[in-house]
Write a protein that holds these residues in place. Sequence first.
Motif, PDB file in Angstrom:
ATOM      1  N   VAL A 158       6.552 -27.510 -98.198  1.00  0.00           N
ATOM      2  CA  VAL A 158       5.721 -26.736 -97.272  1.00  0.00           C
ATOM      3  C   VAL A 158       6.497 -25.535 -96.741  1.00  0.00           C
ATOM      4  O   VAL A 158       5.996 -24.400 -96.730  1.00  0.00           O
ATOM      5  N   ARG A 165       1.176 -54.283-107.589  1.00  0.00           N
ATOM      6  CA  ARG A 165       1.497 -53.095-106.813  1.00  0.00           C
ATOM      7  C   ARG A 165       0.628 -51.899-107.209  1.00  0.00           C
ATOM      8  O   ARG A 165       0.085 -51.860-108.306  1.00  0.00           O
ATOM      9  N   ILE A 166       0.542 -50.921-106.311  1.00  0.00           N
ATOM     10  CA  ILE A 166      -0.140 -49.675-106.643  1.00  0.00           C
ATOM     11  C   ILE A 166       0.677 -48.931-107.696  1.00  0.00           C
ATOM     12  O   ILE A 166       1.895 -49.086-107.769  1.00  0.00           O
ATOM     13  N   PRO A 167       0.010 -48.132-108.525  1.00  0.00           N
ATOM     14  CA  PRO A 167       0.766 -47.347-109.499  1.00  0.00           C
ATOM     15  C   PRO A 167       1.543 -46.240-108.802  1.00  0.00           C
ATOM     16  O   PRO A 167       1.190 -45.810-107.700  1.00  0.00           O
ATOM     17  N   ARG A 215       2.350 -42.466-108.417  1.00  0.00           N
ATOM     18  CA  ARG A 215       1.601 -41.237-108.682  1.00  0.00           C
ATOM     19  C   ARG A 215       2.478 -40.045-108.389  1.00  0.00           C
ATOM     20  O   ARG A 215       3.261 -40.071-107.463  1.00  0.00           O
ATOM     21  N   HIS A 266       1.228 -37.231-107.408  1.00  0.00           N
ATOM     22  CA  HIS A 266       0.627 -36.445-106.336  1.00  0.00           C
ATOM     23  C   HIS A 266       0.096 -37.329-105.216  1.00  0.00           C
ATOM     24  O   HIS A 266      -0.231 -38.491-105.426  1.00  0.00           O
ATOM     25  N   ALA A 267       0.013 -36.744-104.053  1.00  0.00           N
ATOM     26  CA  ALA A 267      -0.367 -37.478-102.851  1.00  0.00           C
ATOM     27  C   ALA A 267      -1.802 -37.983-102.939  1.00  0.00           C
ATOM     28  O   ALA A 267      -2.651 -37.429-103.638  1.00  0.00           O
ATOM     29  N   LEU A 268      -2.068 -39.050-102.226  1.00  0.00           N
ATOM     30  CA  LEU A 268      -3.402 -39.622-102.145  1.00  0.00           C
ATOM     31  C   LEU A 268      -3.577 -40.158-100.727  1.00  0.00           C
ATOM     32  O   LEU A 268      -2.836 -41.035-100.284  1.00  0.00           O
ATOM     33  N   THR A 321      -0.733 -31.865-101.064  1.00  0.00           N
ATOM     34  CA  THR A 321       0.521 -32.604-100.919  1.00  0.00           C
ATOM     35  C   THR A 321       0.471 -33.583 -99.752  1.00  0.00           C
ATOM     36  O   THR A 321       1.238 -34.530 -99.716  1.00  0.00           O
ATOM     37  N   LEU A 322      -0.404 -33.355 -98.809  1.00  0.00           N
ATOM     38  CA  LEU A 322      -0.462 -34.131 -97.561  1.00  0.00           C
ATOM     39  C   LEU A 322       0.876 -34.143 -96.839  1.00  0.00           C
ATOM     40  O   LEU A 322       1.149 -35.035 -96.030  1.00  0.00           O
ATOM     41  N   LEU A 323       1.724 -33.172 -97.131  1.00  0.00           N
ATOM     42  CA  LEU A 323       3.035 -33.136 -96.480  1.00  0.00           C
ATOM     43  C   LEU A 323       2.920 -32.581 -95.065  1.00  0.00           C
ATOM     44  O   LEU A 323       2.068 -31.732 -94.784  1.00  0.00           O
ATOM     45  N   PRO A 381       5.629 -38.518-100.702  1.00  0.00           N
ATOM     46  CA  PRO A 381       4.305 -38.128-100.219  1.00  0.00           C
ATOM     47  C   PRO A 381       3.332 -39.318-100.114  1.00  0.00           C
ATOM     48  O   PRO A 381       3.419 -40.280-100.893  1.00  0.00           O
ATOM     49  N   ILE A 382       2.424 -39.204 -99.176  1.00  0.00           N
ATOM     50  CA  ILE A 382       1.448 -40.257 -98.885  1.00  0.00           C
ATOM     51  C   ILE A 382       0.736 -40.725-100.153  1.00  0.00           C
ATOM     52  O   ILE A 382       0.230 -39.916-100.924  1.00  0.00           O
ATOM     53  N   GLY A 383       0.704 -42.024-100.330  1.00  0.00           N
ATOM     54  CA  GLY A 383      -0.091 -42.599-101.397  1.00  0.00           C
ATOM     55  C   GLY A 383       0.535 -42.563-102.772  1.00  0.00           C
ATOM     56  O   GLY A 383      -0.053 -43.042-103.745  1.00  0.00           O
ATOM     57  N   THR A 384       1.741 -42.001-102.893  1.00  0.00           N
ATOM     58  CA  THR A 384       2.343 -41.889-104.228  1.00  0.00           C
ATOM     59  C   THR A 384       3.009 -43.186-104.688  1.00  0.00           C
ATOM     60  O   THR A 384       3.161 -43.403-105.887  1.00  0.00           O
ATOM     61  N   GLY A 385       3.447 -44.009-103.746  1.00  0.00           N
ATOM     62  CA  GLY A 385       4.150 -45.227-104.145  1.00  0.00           C
ATOM     63  C   GLY A 385       5.472 -44.956-104.833  1.00  0.00           C
ATOM     64  O   GLY A 385       5.991 -45.816-105.545  1.00  0.00           O
ATOM     65  N   ILE A 398       6.078 -45.753 -99.622  1.00  0.00           N
ATOM     66  CA  ILE A 398       6.415 -47.127-100.005  1.00  0.00           C
ATOM     67  C   ILE A 398       5.431 -47.620-101.074  1.00  0.00           C
ATOM     68  O   ILE A 398       4.226 -47.467-100.926  1.00  0.00           O
ATOM     69  N   THR A 448      -1.448 -47.701 -98.024  1.00  0.00           N
ATOM     70  CA  THR A 448      -1.900 -47.820 -99.407  1.00  0.00           C
ATOM     71  C   THR A 448      -1.245 -48.968-100.166  1.00  0.00           C
ATOM     72  O   THR A 448      -1.909 -49.661-100.936  1.00  0.00           O
TER      73      THR A 448
END
Lengths: 255, 255, 255, 255
Positions: free
Chosen positions: A136, C236-238, C240, C242-244, D105-107, D155-159, D185, D206
């Motif tokens: 960012v 577990r979640i995959p 990724r 990019h963010a989700l 990115t949700l950063l 980043p959020i949701g990336t695992g 995480i 997530t």
Amino acid sequence: TEPLVIDGVAMCSRLILGTGGIPSLDALGAALDASGTELTTVAMRRYSPGEAGSLFELLSDRGIRILPNTAGCFTAREALLTAELAREALETDWIKLEVIADETTLLPDAPELLEAAEQLVTKGFKVFAYTNDDPVTALRLEELGCVAVMPLGAPIGTGLGILNPHNIELIVARAGVPIVLDAGIGTASDAALAMELGCDAVLLATAVTRAHDPARMGAAFRHAVAAGYLARRAGRIPQRRHALASSPMEGRPDL
Amino acid sequence: TEPLVIDGVAMCSRLILGTGGIPSLDALGAALDASGTELTTVAMRRYSPGEAGSLFELLSDRGIRILPNTAGCFTAREALLTAELAREALETDWIKLEVIADETTLLPDAPELLEAAEQLVTKGFKVFAYTNDDPVTALRLEELGCVAVMPLGAPIGTGLGILNPHNIELIVARAGVPIVLDAGIGTASDAALAMELGCDAVLLATAVTRAHDPARMGAAFRHAVAAGYLARRAGRIPQRRHALASSPMEGRPDL
Amino acid sequence: TEPLVIDGVAMCSRLILGTGGIPSLDALGAALDASGTELTTVAMRRYSPGEAGSLFELLSDRGIRILPNTAGCFTAREALLTAELAREALETDWIKLEVIADETTLLPDAPELLEAAEQLVTKGFKVFAYTNDDPVTALRLEELGCVAVMPLGAPIGTGLGILNPHNIELIVARAGVPIVLDAGIGTASDAALAMELGCDAVLLATAVTRAHDPARMGAAFRHAVAAGYLARRAGRIPQRRHALASSPMEGRPDL
Amino acid sequence: TEPLVIDGVAMCSRLILGTGGIPSLDALGAALDASGTELTTVAMRRYSPGEAGSLFELLSDRGIRILPNTAGCFTAREALLTAELAREALETDWIKLEVIADETTLLPDAPELLEAAEQLVTKGFKVFAYTNDDPVTALRLEELGCVAVMPLGAPIGTGLGILNPHNIELIVARAGVPIVLDAGIGTASDAALAMELGCDAVLLATAVTRAHDPARMGAAFRHAVAAGYLARRAGRIPQRRHALASSPMEGRPDL
């Protein structure tokens, strides 16, 4: 090999060197020659005029451009004063902007950095912004008008390499100006990786100046940057979880 | 740069290429030229005499030595037969010994490999032994008289790089013969790392032959191997947990 | 939680402890209790009968099974003698087979290991085979009739964790007997990772016995093994690139 | 086990859960129960009053505190409005402050985040600040009066786990308020590692809500956080480059 173009200036070398930490001017000259660099950054607050003179002469003899930097500045205000000083002394609008938060981590202070970048751009400077690896902040610096954005791989002088390649990839993916990996590089493979991640150039100082043999390490980085640049453009094979014979035995030979 | 010496033969290039997977002889020639290799490994079981002829001519025109290999062999017995065939056809005692456990992993079969190495050495072959990255097996192969030991970085064709650098360092630390990183290399920084870990050379095939632009990737690896070689000998800076200014501000400038 | 079954014996705990390096029997008892282990491995060559008596009593009081091991053996012959001794002394067919190549690396000697495993199986032993992380050797040990295969994460006592997770995954993917990650574990997350990679259990000694507070570390590993076991089975979640958003804002809330 | 204390409130669990992405309230209840969490974060902008009612009832029935968050806010101004709304609706001064730079990115947007934190603290909020992993920004947030600082692992949701453990260690080393690893995480070992690095708690959504079996994954994380917490305090063995026998054979047994 395509030249690196920053602010309209084309350079064949994609390796930018810092001068700090080198034991002597002779050693510096040898390292610069071996590295093939065409751009070298110099800490303005570090040199007395006389000392700077010898250094600048050494660079000028080699046709190496000088990128003055604001190392040692902790606030936007200090950085601006240093930049003005550099412009006057070196007759260049180029400035590598460093605004450091503290002497322990030497990490960039993002808000002060953004503030300083904005003001410097307004005053006509061409800003090369040394930043943390936050995608960012990197994008903001570009939006403010910086001519190059220079995220760190790891804190200055640690030689830890690129601690977060994912962030560097995110930065590169959105960048419209050259991205220069700056700080943290320890050895050749780190620089090759930076280029493979899509950086346009690599800046380093300690890794060369404090190596046991600075000239040899300068040569190592020259090759490393070329290697990573070419590998990125050559289109690497994908990573696979399972083996794949290079010489499959089934059927007819395909050569 | 010191030459690589194996079995008394000195080579300036420390990059050994495999030929499998290349789309055409023309592409192979271009990749070989760009890579600067002086030694190329060829799967003996793969070529009909006619096909092999064109390949050997291409190599011979360039003065590139041939290292025949036993790819596709699953037992010591098969490997010996293939080696004998190679010796007769190519008039060389050099043989890259591959004894693979299965077609899924293409991983070396350590006991069969050791058995084959012992017999080949007895029969006067100069054995380049392709092995897993187990330091114990690597040392045994040297003790059996192999002229080079070639541990994998990752399974063949995966491009995963060097999965266990610690093992490669252990192998190098005890080696008295050249260690060649063989298999797993995906891109330039992997090869640079191999050399920085102390390997004497790097062997790869897929990473070049299946790259989008094999010639360009060949050039990338030429630089990468040079970079890692020089970096190892230049004496890199130590890794530090904390930052260290390249241009310290305190006291008098030391330049 | 499903029990771990080896050789028809079901155990609720998937943590196997070694006893070496603990400062006192009291400390050992506390660590064992905290860890919840039901199986402990003991170096047969290390104890005089009297000393072993106190240790065995401590274990027996807690209902903890003993898995005698052949630590300190460098040849198949030594391992066989030690196994026979263990069988006589402890009235068990279970043996953890260690055949080490040298005292510097303490790495398994694959050919001697395979030789010893074959002979022990023939003699009716139930062999838990400590091996390097080579997937081929692991599969061979299973084919020879071992009841459990125990690849290392890193050399004994290094605490480096799992140096090559890819190999552990390859071993697990083809295994028909329990796979126990053995050696190299340094801290809790290493053990959790081992279970997430699909190992059926974790064996460690130094990481508990030489921790500053062995009992507390024993408790840490009890949780870590449970965590990894559950996580593997929870799906577990995959990963990724990019963010989700976990709480997407678009459209209607879906809760 | 010492309780986690934030803003004078002691909690036994060091696992904080988010609710987004769960398929149903029943599944959420089961996951919360299995996780043992005592604090759950809820996106204020996501729920209509009726929907929120069912969720809050579910939490209240279990005695789980609510930490409202400003997910979906892109500016300090939006975050302030959302925080005011949360305070009114939930009668709490606690707010998890999220100010996101973009939806891709949700950063976190560091300057907006710092601006928002300052204003919220002035208005009497107890701010849990979600931030990038920059050690400088983390320290600033503490200096501004935040009661907890929550750096991301990825980043959020990336695992992707903790992409830069070095930064997390730097943050922890200088922190005077609780540090909560938040975002990135993917599985149990990631959470254990966060605690081993010195974090005081872990926040995730997530990884549980989108797991194949959320309740089982909730249990996995409960164990993982306990494991990492205990391991940190137990004093792990150092990492060594060379092997060390757990059961040394030389001299007298030392048990």
